[in-house]
Enzyme design. Structure first.
Site, PDB file in Angstrom:
ATOM      1  N   THR A 174       0.844  -1.188   0.000  1.00 41.36           N
ATOM      2  CA  THR A 174       0.000   0.000   0.000  1.00 41.36           C
ATOM      3  C   THR A 174       0.881   1.239   0.000  1.00 41.36           C
ATOM      4  OG1 THR A 174      -0.014   0.379   2.385  1.00 41.36           O
ATOM      5  CG2 THR A 174      -1.548  -1.272   1.543  1.00 41.36           C
TER       6      THR A 174
ATOM      7  N   LYS B 152      13.406   9.282  -1.936  1.00 45.29           N
ATOM      8  CA  LYS B 152      14.294   8.200  -2.384  1.00 45.29           C
ATOM      9  C   LYS B 152      15.751   8.497  -2.049  1.00 45.29           C
ATOM     10  CE  LYS B 152      11.253   6.560  -6.042  1.00 45.29           C
ATOM     11  NZ  LYS B 152      10.875   6.733  -7.450  1.00 45.29           N
TER      12      LYS B 152
END
Ligand code: ADP
Ligand code: ASP
Ligand code: MG
Length: 814
Positions: free
Chosen positions: A554, A681
């Site tokens: 999710t 990231k």
């Protein structure tokens, strides 16, 4: 001659009794003694009925009627009509006597151990009588013999001690006199010297058979039951358990003593003394080899022979400063227990003598505590000994094998296997014979512990992984499909057996402890219960399977927040959800710490570059002593797509719209376009490189105009893009003028991270990066000039799913 013993399930109904007759008739011995138990479940029913009566509850009469009907039905089904009447009336008259006994218990309102033995004896008496009549009518040369006339014991009701001298004499004499080929005897029951009925303890029919076999020095004792021998673990709990072909007396004794119910523990003793073989066979599968028990078992290189467990254990510990160096404390401690007739199953004592800890049956605990506290009242009043500490609802698990003493490291393997699965060990004991190592654990952990130990010691190479999958959208459904397709390969090549025990999306959840079919999981999920995060966790906790893994597909913050509680249960977490790792540094650090502490890997390879092995590579570099000097990377498939397609012939608005429609961006494209996603990231890569950065430490040189950044929804956002088209066109023109391409680049240098649009000249590693590909350049101490490059598809459900899959396999092969 042979002795054959048939247990309760082997004589539970007329159908199986016919099978018992076949086995007896086909026995190769010229004479046999057949010892039988009560019809399956009847001993329990008799005890229940008796207790009902003693509680002055009149419903005992109905229960007794049920027991009568069961026996009458067996008679009617087994015997021809004309042979029935005498037997039916005998059964009824016996049960009338029993009814009178129970009426007594009902009126007095209590039962004595003596009455209890008398009542339960009807179970074996009736079954042996009915079976002997059936054997005779069906043409066997058979006779009934009441064991009470042969087995003589003391007066300890419930579990009497056998007078072997008298018993052996009677058995030998009887069998000398009797000439019938088949003698049928009730197991379990005996009589005391003063003529009262006694019993040999629950499961004692095995013992009856062994006593007769030893007295007559028969060729073989056969125990016929409902499983094909003694298994490496209880086959009802460990599905992978296998029958043990050949085992020694001592091993069999140890296994049965530690809970392998298939053999009543005292059974081995009488035949062991004479060296007679025991074979355990399956009434329902007579051709199966079963287990042979003799003096010596073939060594076969196997160290651990079996794993067994005893449920219902309490731990009592006696502790206090007054125990140190004072002789006689343990002696008094054990004397008290022995006088109270409490048997001690396990003992551990710390070398400091500061405490003694014992394992006993739960039902003996309160009596034991009372007696011990009484015995040490003086020391307690002086504060030298503390009141007895009690912990109940535990179980003992034991590894058993004659050869264990010759091998090092077994207990290490045992405890690390249990530790990895978060099985808390309360106490440990190793017998002086070194034939067993036992541990006390919580009863809720028994199934997991037995299965995981079995895997370690008997299935060496096969490891079962149990997955709970959250999120079954694009990525989740691809993952389930990949798992389905790879199952066979993984089993054959990596010896991994991957099962999905639970799945949930935001609407529904579905569980199956045996593994969910990956063919039709959609239908199963649709028919599942309403999704609920709390219940999802609780169910996983309840299933308590070994090697459990939570797979989070999710993008939910709530799910990310729940990782710590999974890790604390030693449930590994594999996630493509970036939220946890890019949240506050303290949170990231805590997750890593928990993973280490509870030995549950926390893996998130897909957080950066989808399926590309970026994080794993970085981890290996760091672990092997390398140091990251600089990272330069293009990490956004969405931005790459946008700047690949955007030029003077298109509009920025249209290209972003297209990217959104084709699934290259998040549903909210601003997350990609603003650079937030790339910031997360590079933050994760920085942290994995060893830098303690927060998201707010990262510089974002966003190319989006302020107005677009401030929008509240997609409509406003797209309108802002349209309005500022000229600025976007300018970006393209500037780049073109320099013969460069536009790339959104993430950098980390000297501990500082930034993201932003850069001009990439021809010849640069980033220049030809196309589509949604990602690229990372690692400049490290080992790769200072020529960076280590990882490049490839960095977005898409398929590659993300395969990245998650790779993390799952990492855990399996870890
Ligand atoms: P019977 O009624 O024939 O005496 P029991 O119920 O006393 O049978 O014993 C057989 C049962 O023992 C099996 O059904 C199995 O559930 C249990 N059991 C426990 N441990 C083991 C083991 N290691 N091997 C085989 N059976 C076991
Ligand atoms: N019927 C007795 C019991 O259930 C003895 C036996 O089956 O071995 O304990
Ligand atoms: Mg039994």
């Amino acid at each position: 001659m042979k002795v054959l013993k048939f247990g309760g399930t082997s004589v539970a109904s007329s159908g199986v009794i016919k099978q018992v007759r076949e086995i007896s008739a086909n026995s190769k011995a010229e004479r046999i003694a057949v010892v039988v138990s009560a019809l399956g479940g009847v001993t329990d029913l008799l005890l229940d009925t008796m207790h009902t009566a003693s509680r002055q509850d009149a419903s005992f009469r109905k229960a007794l009627k049920g027991i009568e009907d069961r026996h009458l039905e067996v008679v009617r089904e087994l015997l021809p009509t004309k042979a029935q009447s005498g037997i039916l009336s005998k059964v009824k008259s016996e049960l009338n006597v029993l009814e009178t006994l129970l009426e007594g218990a009902y009126y007095i309102g209590e039962v004595t151990p003596r009455l209890s033995d008398k009542v339960v004896s009807y179970g074996e008496l009736l079954s042996a009588f009915i079976i002997s009549e059936y054997f005779k009518v069906s043409g066997l040369d058979a006779v009934f013999k009441d064991s009470r006339e042969l087995l003589i014991t003391d007066q300890t009701h419930g579990k009497a001690a056998v007078d072997f001298k008298e018993t052996d004499k009677r058995i030998i004499h009887y069998f000398e006199e009797e000439s019938a080929k088949v003698v049928i005897l009730p197991g379990f029951i005996a009589s005391s010297e003063d003529g009262n009925v006694t019993t040999l303890g629950r499961g004692g029919s095995d013992y009856t058979a062994s006593i007769i076999a030893a007295a007559l020095k028969v060729d073989e004792l056969q125990i016929w039951t409902d499983v094909s021998g003694m298994f490496t673990a209880n086959p009802k709990i460990v599905k992978q358990a296998k029958p043990i072909a050949h085992i020694s007396y001592e091993e069999a004794m140890e296994l049965s003593h530690f809970g392998a119910k298939v053999l009543y523990p005292p059974t081995v003793q009488p035949v062991l003394a004479k060296g007679l073989p025991i074979s355990i066979k399956n009434t329902f599968d007579p051709d199966a080899a079963g287990t042979l028990i003799t003096r010596k078992s073939p060594e076969e290189g196997r160290t651990v022979r079996g794993i067994s467990y005893i449920p219902g254990i309490s731990l009592l510990s006696l502790e206090g400063p007054g125990m140190i160096g004072i002789p006689g404390i343990s002696k008094r401690f054990f004397e008290v227990l022995s006088l109270a007739n409490i048997s001690v199953v396990l003992i551990t004592q710390a070398s400091s003598e500061h405490s003694i800890c014992i394992g006993i049956a739960d039902e003996d605990a309160s009596k034991a505590i009372k007696e011990i506290d009484k015995a040490f009242a003086f020391e307690r009043s002086q504060g030298k000994i503390k009141p007895v500490a009690h912990e109940k609802d535990l179980a003992i698990i034991a590894l058993v094998g004659d050869q264990m003493k010759n091998h090092q490291g077994l207990s290490g393997r045992m405890f690390s296997t249990l530790g990895k699965n978060n099985v808390n060990i309360r106490a440990i004991a190793q017998g002086a014979s070194e034939r067993n190592i036992s541990a006390v654990i919580r009863k809720e952990d028994v199934k997991k512990a037995l299965n995981t130990l079995h895997e370690t010691f008997f299935e060496e190479n096969v490891k079962q992984l149990n997955l709970y999958v959250l999120g079954c959208g694009n990525v989740g459904s691809k993952l389930l499909e990949q798992l389905r397709k790879q199952r066979k390969y993984l089993k054959e090549h990596l010896r991994l057996n991957i099962r999905v025990l639970g799945i949930s999306n935001s609407r529904r959840m579905y569980f199956d402890e045996q593994g969910i079919s990956l063919q039709n999981w959609q239908d199963l999920l649709a028919g599942g219960e309403k999704a609920n995060a709390g219940e999802f966790f609780k169910t996983i906790q309840k299933i308590n399977a070994r090697n459990s893994i939570l797979v989070d597909n999710t993008a939910s913050e709530k799910v990310a927040e729940s990782y710590p509680r999974y890790l604390r249960e030693s449930i590994s977490v594999v996630t493509c959800n970036k939220i946890a790792c890019s949240s506050a540094y303290e949170n990231y650090r805590q997750l890593k710490e928990l993973a280490k502490q509870f030995r549950a890997p926390f893996l998130f390879e897909t957080n950066v570059g989808a399926g590309l092995p970026i994080i794993d590579t970085l981890k290996h570099l760091v672990a092997s002593g390398d140091e990251v000097l600089e990272i330069k990377a293009v990490l956004s498939g969405s931005l790459n797509f946008v700047f690949d397609h955007f030029d003077e012939h298109t509009t920025f608005h249209d290209v972003v719209k297209q990217a959104q429609e084709q699934g290259y961006t998040e549903p909210d494209p601003k997350i990609d376009l603003s650079g937030i996603d790339v910031m997360r990231k590079i933050l994760i890569l920085a942290r994995e490189s060893g830098f303690k950065l927060e998201l707010s430490d990262i510089e974002n040189r966003s190319f989006l105009p302020e107005e677009a950044l401030k929008t509240k929804d997609n409509n406003q956002f797209f309108a802002a893009l349209q309005k500022h088209e000229a600025e976007f066109q300018q970006l393209v023109r500037d780049a073109k003028a320099k013969k460069c391409k536009l790339k959104f680049v993430a950098s980390l240098k000297e501990g500082k991270a930034s993201v932003g649009l850069e001009h990439i000249p021809q010849g640069h590693d980033f220049y030809s990066l196309a589509g949604s590909d990602n690229i990372v350049l690692f400049y490290t101490k080992r790769y200072p000039k020529q960076p280590l490059i990882i490049k490839g598809a960095g977005a898409g459900a398929d590659v993300t799913a395969s990245g998650i899959f790779a993390d799952i396999i990492r855990i399996g092969t870890y």
